[in-house]
Scaffold this active site. Structure first.
Site, PDB file in Angstrom:
ATOM      1  N   GLU A  45       0.822  -1.196   0.000  1.00 22.49           N
ATOM      2  CA  GLU A  45       0.000   0.000   0.000  1.00 22.49           C
ATOM      3  C   GLU A  45       0.868   1.262   0.000  1.00 22.49           C
ATOM      4  O   GLU A  45       1.835   1.365   0.756  1.00 22.49           O
ATOM      5  CB  GLU A  45      -0.906  -0.020   1.238  1.00 22.49           C
ATOM      6  CG  GLU A  45      -1.954   1.068   1.280  1.00 22.49           C
ATOM      7  CD  GLU A  45      -2.918   0.894   2.444  1.00 22.49           C
ATOM      8  OE1 GLU A  45      -3.926   1.616   2.476  1.00 22.49           O
ATOM      9  OE2 GLU A  45      -2.665   0.041   3.321  1.00 22.49           O
ATOM     10  N   LYS A 114      -9.134   3.435  -2.730  1.00 24.39           N
ATOM     11  CA  LYS A 114      -9.552   2.660  -1.564  1.00 24.39           C
ATOM     12  C   LYS A 114     -10.969   3.060  -1.171  1.00 24.39           C
ATOM     13  O   LYS A 114     -11.308   4.250  -1.120  1.00 24.39           O
ATOM     14  CB  LYS A 114      -8.587   2.905  -0.402  1.00 24.39           C
ATOM     15  CG  LYS A 114      -8.719   1.930   0.756  1.00 24.39           C
ATOM     16  CD  LYS A 114      -7.560   2.092   1.735  1.00 24.39           C
ATOM     17  CE  LYS A 114      -7.589   1.039   2.817  1.00 24.39           C
ATOM     18  NZ  LYS A 114      -6.418   1.155   3.727  1.00 24.39           N
ATOM     19  N   CYS A 175      -5.771  -3.324   1.789  1.00 29.89           N
ATOM     20  CA  CYS A 175      -5.550  -3.454   3.231  1.00 29.89           C
ATOM     21  C   CYS A 175      -6.843  -3.667   4.029  1.00 29.89           C
ATOM     22  O   CYS A 175      -7.396  -4.752   4.035  1.00 29.89           O
ATOM     23  CB  CYS A 175      -4.777  -2.244   3.766  1.00 29.89           C
ATOM     24  SG  CYS A 175      -3.974  -2.565   5.368  1.00 29.89           S
ATOM     25  N   PRO A 354      21.246   2.208  29.501  1.00 29.01           N
ATOM     26  CA  PRO A 354      21.447   2.080  30.943  1.00 29.01           C
ATOM     27  C   PRO A 354      20.954   0.700  31.391  1.00 29.01           C
ATOM     28  O   PRO A 354      19.750   0.426  31.354  1.00 29.01           O
ATOM     29  CB  PRO A 354      20.584   3.202  31.531  1.00 29.01           C
ATOM     30  CG  PRO A 354      20.365   4.165  30.401  1.00 29.01           C
ATOM     31  CD  PRO A 354      20.308   3.303  29.167  1.00 29.01           C
ATOM     32  N   LEU A 355      21.865  -0.167  31.771  1.00 29.65           N
ATOM     33  CA  LEU A 355      21.555  -1.568  32.099  1.00 29.65           C
ATOM     34  C   LEU A 355      21.548  -1.738  33.606  1.00 29.65           C
ATOM     35  O   LEU A 355      22.591  -1.699  34.254  1.00 29.65           O
ATOM     36  CB  LEU A 355      22.593  -2.486  31.452  1.00 29.65           C
ATOM     37  CG  LEU A 355      22.382  -3.996  31.588  1.00 29.65           C
ATOM     38  CD1 LEU A 355      21.057  -4.434  30.972  1.00 29.65           C
ATOM     39  CD2 LEU A 355      23.538  -4.750  30.941  1.00 29.65           C
ATOM     40  N   SER A 356      20.367  -1.934  34.170  1.00 37.55           N
ATOM     41  CA  SER A 356      20.214  -1.958  35.623  1.00 37.55           C
ATOM     42  C   SER A 356      20.350  -3.346  36.228  1.00 37.55           C
ATOM     43  O   SER A 356      20.450  -3.484  37.438  1.00 37.55           O
ATOM     44  CB  SER A 356      18.851  -1.385  36.001  1.00 37.55           C
ATOM     45  OG  SER A 356      17.815  -2.270  35.593  1.00 37.55           O
ATOM     46  N   GLY A 357      20.299  -4.376  35.383  1.00 40.08           N
ATOM     47  CA  GLY A 357      20.300  -5.731  35.912  1.00 40.08           C
ATOM     48  C   GLY A 357      18.910  -6.256  36.204  1.00 40.08           C
ATOM     49  O   GLY A 357      18.746  -7.333  36.790  1.00 40.08           O
ATOM     50  N   GLY A 358      17.865  -5.504  35.791  1.00 42.64           N
ATOM     51  CA  GLY A 358      16.490  -5.955  35.958  1.00 42.64           C
ATOM     52  C   GLY A 358      15.928  -6.533  34.679  1.00 42.64           C
ATOM     53  O   GLY A 358      16.586  -6.547  33.627  1.00 42.64           O
TER      54      GLY A 358
END
Length: 700
Positions: A45, A114, A175, A354-358
């Site tokens: 489309e 359409k 669609c 930012p990797l917090s470990g959660g």
């Protein structure tokens, strides 16, 4: 014998307003289709301009450039001797329509607007287009001069019409028309149309693909026929990911299937079908009903055959079983493809997280790792475009990725931002996961920055706020948590801009967010904290699904560090530790579990429940676990949290849209952000209902 037809449909990774790139991908798909013997090629489309142009559809430039691309297509020798079906916006009598343009050998055959628009969920088509609501009516469309010079035509048919070749009849759906209860294929099939085409821009949501497949199978099982489905693929400039799944069906069976998630910009799906199979199928099931009560379809005739004269030994495609991805696989693949499109088209050199470990930030990290796995596999499969894009991102023209972990180290930086309230356990979990996926990892202590900001406040006011654990008020406690979270956001952007510079490398990094859909629903995050990022791949995914996804990653990618992350209770770690251990947990802070939030979110958005109707449903759904009074408390607590924090949705990071209960403000969830948070009338109705219920209602 002249009854077998070879048809082509495709998935294209089009980009809104990238007219040059879109043209190249369209031409490549037509070339592949022709090379494989197809006489008809269907595309997605609005493929010429891109589906996601949004308010750019108002601009005359968009219409002009679309016609310029159409002119290039008409003139190209690649489009010779194949019916090409392309999508673009067209203005007729000062009204904009979302159209299909069918052409053959430098002649436009017809324009099909359409008729049934998508105007729910993420879609706002009636904002830019009008539906063609004149059933079976066809008018003359006056072509622009630039097109007249190529085709030699002044006017062409526009409207509700079908294409009649020398051997069959082809009808168009666009669609949402497939999803509508009055789908055009029904009347077209009853009027003898044998081939249906559907050009789509259908986005990915978890657990949605089977609906699409079942609709197409149903469309052809009821009245027979061949159905071609084309779809957009990739991120075309917004929050959604279009997930391909091009396919061909005949008489209720899928006979050809494209990939749902792929890094290939162009995928062409071919199928050879026997028209006599359609006729035989209809002869038994449909013949008594093959009389349309409405006016017959307007047929545009073309002196062209889709079949050849000698096709006796041409094999036809046989039914196949569709392979559906599990939700965990969808989370692994969909957001990964979306991230890659965003990265390669943004001009940046990678991601910072930012990797917090959660669970949440680890899920984002695993999606980036999955992206790297997919990239390496695609390069090994010989995709030169992907290799070229990787080299441009890493800034090395000779680089060739050998392993996902090694590629991850090149384009992905993670950082653990510790404070005095962080535990050693979360620090180690973050470090272990970073080591296993191969990201460039840093550990940063934010205490100095927090102390500096509080020192400024104290110098002005003469006061120093205290945590609740140290005798402070609720307001002090909340402010101290928020300053830590906001410092992390500032540092994330600082390191994203300068960490590569500090290593002597060019470019900057995109900051990734990691707030899940349930936290957004309740506003359980600090406004402008480290959830405020450039993009967020998990912002539309529930905590429950993310946990299942991490379990999948343990097995699929051998990321054993995730076991410890899954076992730990979710916590923001913004309050002081108790004897070195975390005392603050997310679910206690929120007053409800993540699984309860998922249920509430679906009732709020999908079932369209206010407080009272939500209570009426939940007293039955939760009757085995909670009394009516407890259900009432949960409902009222949720709506207070929701309304108090709704303003945060005005600043939420653009997120991958994966859930139909996403609270994304002004894009998908159109609700106010200033509420009367007491909900006095609504809550009184709930209380009155509780009083009227028998005391043992929860035991029934």
């Amino acid at each position: 014998m002249g009854r077998k037809v070879t048809l082509a449909t495709c998935s294209l990774n089009q980009w809104a307003l990238d007219f040059e790139g879109n043209l190249e991908r369209i031409l490549k798909s037509i070339e592949i289709a022709k090379t494989n013997g197809a006489k008809y090629r269907l595309g997605p489309e609005l493929e010429i301009c891109g589906y996601g142009c949004a308010d750019h559809f108002y601009e005359s430039d968009t219409l002009l450039h679309s016609f310029q691309v159409l002119k290039k297509l008409l003139e190209s020798p690649i489009t010779k001797d194949i019916i090409c079906d392309v999508g673009m916006p067209i203005m007729h009598h000062n009204v904009r329509y979302n159209c299909r343009v069918l052409f053959l050998n430098r002649k436009i055959l017809l324009i099909r607007p359409k008729m049934l628009m998508a105007n729910h969920g993420i879609y706002r088509e009636v904002r830019w287009f009008s539906p063609w609501n004149q059933l079976r009516k066809v008018e003359e469309y006056f072509l622009p001069r630039m097109i007249q010079e190529v085709t030699g035509q002044n006017t062409v048919p526009i409207g509700d019409c079908v294409l009649s070749t020398k051997d069959t009849c082809i009808g168009t759906e666009i669609c949402a028309e497939l999803w509508n209860p009055r789908s055009p294929h029904i009347e077209m099939g009853l009027d003898g149309v044998e081939i249906f085409t559907n050009s789509s821009a259908s986005h990915h949501e978890l657990r949605k693909a089977d609906q699409r497949v079942n609709l197409i199978k149903s469309a052809t099982s009821k009245s027979g026929g061949i159905y071609l489905y084309a779809n957009q693929r990739g991120c075309d400039g917004d929050r959604v990911y279009y997930d391909g799944c091009a396919m061909v069906a005949i008489n209720g069976d899928i006979v050809a299937q494209g990939a749902q998630f792929s890094l290939n910009d162009v995928e062409v799906i071919m199928a050879t079908a026997d028209l006599e199979d359609v006729r035989s199928y209809r002869g038994e099931l449909c013949q008594p009903h093959m009389q349309s009560e409405t006016k017959p379809c307007h047929r545009v005739k073309v002196d062209f055959s889709l079949s050849t004269g000698d096709d006796l030994y041409l094999p036809t495609h046989q039914p196949i079983t569709w392979h559906f991805h599990t939700p965990e696989e969808e989370i692994s693949l969909g957001p990964a493809c979306w991230l890659w499109d965003y990265l390669r088209r943004s001009g940046q050199a990678g991601f910072l997280l930012p990797l917090s470990g959660g669970v949440d930030s680890s899920s984002t990290a695993c999606i980036v790792h999955s992206m790297c796995v997919l990239l390496c596999q695609t390069v090994q499969d010989g995709n030169k475009q992907v290799l070229e894009d990787i080299r441009r991102v890493v800034g090395d023209d000779s680089y060739c990725p050998q392993h996902a972990k090694e590629l991850c180290g090149r384009i992905f930086t993670t950082c653990y931002m510790a404070s005095e309230n962080s535990s050693e356990d979360t620090r180690n979990r973050a470090k272990d996961l970073a080591n296993q996926i191969g990201s460039t990892h840093m550990s940063i202590n934010i205490d100095m920055a927090v102390e500096g900001i509080l020192g400024i406040f104290s110098a002005v006011t003469g006061r120093w706020p205290q945590f609740r654990a140290n005798g402070g008020s609720h307001r002090e406690n909340l402010a101290l948590q928020n300053v830590q979270a906001r410092v992390r956001m500032v540092l994330a952007y600082l390191f994203a801009q300068l960490s590569l510079w500090a290593r002597g490398k060019p470019g900057g990094l995109l900051v990734l967010g990691s707030a899940n859909v349930d936290e957004s629903l309740t506003g359980y995050f600090t406004k402008y904290d480290c959830s405020s990022a450039d993009i967020n791949p998990i912002g539309g995914i529930s905590k429950t699904d993310l946990k299942s996804f991490l379990l999948y990653c343990v097995e699929q990618f051998q990321l054993t560090a995730l076991r410890g992350i899954l076992a730990a209770p979710p916590t923001a770690e913004l309050e002081p530790l108790t004897d070195g251990q975390v005392s603050q947990t997310d679910e206690v802070d929120m007053g409800m579990t993540y699984s309860e939030l998922s249920v509430i979110g679906r009732l709020r958005k999908i079932s369209k429940c206010g407080p009272f109707s939500m209570f009426c449903k939940l007293i039955h759904m939760w009757k085995d676990a909670l009394s009516p009074t407890e259900v009432a408390q949960k409902v009222k607590h949720f709506f207070r949290m929701y309304s108090v924090n709704r303003h945060k949705m005005t600043t939420v990071t653009p997120s991958y849209h994966a859930e139909s209960y996403s609270p994304d403000d002004n894009r998908f969830d159109l609700r106010p952000f200033l509420y009367n948070t007491r909900w006095s009338w609504q809550f009184r109705c709930i209380d009155n209902q509780v009083c009227q219920m028998p005391a043992n209602a929860s035991e029934q």
